[in-house]
Design an enzyme around this catalytic site. Structure first.
Site: not given
Length: 393
Positions: A241, A329, A155, A203
């Site tokens: 759910t 950070c 990433n 994702s």
């Protein structure tokens, strides 16, 4: 004042804008399929049909069976379910896990948590381009190794890891293989059989879908223990759910990502070359981290000696350009990127890196604007640092 038309978004690796068609699909589901998917009546059946469709769409992206897709709240939960679920399910067989030094924190922190539970984790180093040697990963396997986790695309620098080669060797020895493919979706072809993995994380918000939705591919027959106890949704692996609207948006985003991937990869690769060639030509001393290894076409990590990344990022933002740093950070305390340090960079070098990541909305004009503004910003930052006007001087 920078107007909306002058803004350039170069942080698609952090998140992508929700696609208009995805947004419309989610609104449609919120209005028409608002029932509890576990209910047997008409409202529940409508919601269940939406989830079934989305599961098939995500399965199409991965070339797997729909029943092998487990919906989660995102990539972090998918990574945690993969690692902790596999470790706990197979702990009687062994307590050793192998991963790399450049994984996403969702994997590294999950490994750290497992170490506190008595598991042993080997962190395999990478080379100067951020790539792990598959032979070193396989050499780290032991008789008690139960899981290997290696991300597909890093990433921070975009390096593509040799997951398929690692998986072939590991699975021959009966070791489960997980890959975090969050940054690969939509830019690389994804086929779980070609990769040879047992577990794969996705994702939604990295591919034009909403935040709060993700998935874990679980190869049929792979044993996992759930992280959550409850109603037993998602094949008893992820109780709670289901977020029907977000899942619907994820499904459509996955379908579009799969359909558009070949064209997207070519277009982003062209923009990436334009950007990187411009940076190297216009900024003295600049380097592209990971340039010597296979990389995804949407991530550029540029080392800019003589600056601190935060200073440059603030100045870019004032010019309407959104980018990110190679450092994380936490609670206001900056730390150098663990990825760049694992690649052999010093703390100062890690703090001088910025990440520019491209997406569907990125144009040649956007790249050219960055190439116009970034050299001026870097020159000012270097001058200020040389005069002792900024921290790090």
């Amino acid at each position: 004042m920078v107007t909306m038309g002058e803004r350039v978004y170069m942080d698609h690796a952090a998140t992508t804008p929700v696609r208009p068609e995805v947004r419309r699909r989610m609104m449609e589901v919120l209005e028409q399929a608002w029932g509890n998917p576990s209910s047997l009546h008409y409202a529940g059946r409508a919601a269940r049909a939406v989830i079934d469709e989305a599961r098939a769409q995500v399965a199409g992206l991965l070339h797997c069976q729909p029943r092998e897709v487990i919906f989660t709240s995102g990539g972090t939960e998918a990574d945690n379910l993969a690692l902790k679920g596999a470790a706990m399910a197979h702990r009687d067989r062994g307590r050793h896990i192998v991963t790399t030094a450049v994984e996403h924190h969702a994997v590294l922190h999950a490994c750290a948590a497992l170490e506190r539970e008595g598991f042993d984790v080997t962190y395999v180093p990478v080379d100067g381009e951020g790539r792990v040697d598959p032979e070193r990963v396989l050499a780290a396997l032991r008789p008690d190794t139960i899981l290997v986790s290696v991300m597909l695309v890093n990433n921070e620098v975009g390096t593509i890891q040799p997951v398929a080669e690692i998986a072939r060797g590991a699975r021959q020895r009966g070791v489960l293989v997980h890959t975090d493919a969050v940054q690969a979706a939509g830019v690389l072809p994804l086929d779980v059989d070609a990769l040879g993995v047992d577990l794969l994380s996705l994702s939604a918000h990295k591919i034009g879908g909403p935040k709060g939705a993700g998935a874990l591919y679980v190869r049929a027959g792979t044993a996992l223990l759930p992280l959550l106890d409850g109603g037993g949704q998602e094949r008893r692996l992820r109780s709670g759910t289901e977020n029907t609207a977000a899942i619907a948006g994820f499904g459509l985003a996955a379908e579009l990502a799969a359909r558009e991937q070949p064209r997207r990869a070519v277009r982003l690769g062209s923009l990436q070359r334009r950007l990187e060639e411009g940076i190297l030509a216009r900024i003295p001393g600049a380097r592209i981290h990971g340039a010597g290894a296979p990389r995804a076409p949407h991530i550029t990590n540029a080392g800019l000696p003589g600056i601190t990344a935060d200073t440059v990022l603030i100045q870019l933002d004032l010019e309407g350009i959104a980018a990110s740093s190679g450092s994380a950070c936490s609670a206001g305390t900056p730390e150098p990127s663990h990825v760049l340090q694992a690649m052999g960079l010093s703390e100062d070098e890690a703090f001088s890196a910025i990440r520019l990541s491209l997406g569907d909305g990125t144009t040649e004009a956007d790249v050219d604007r960055v190439l116009d503004v970034l050299p001026r910003v870097v020159e000012r930052a270097r001058r200020a640092r040389s005069l002792g006007l900024v921290a790090g001087a």
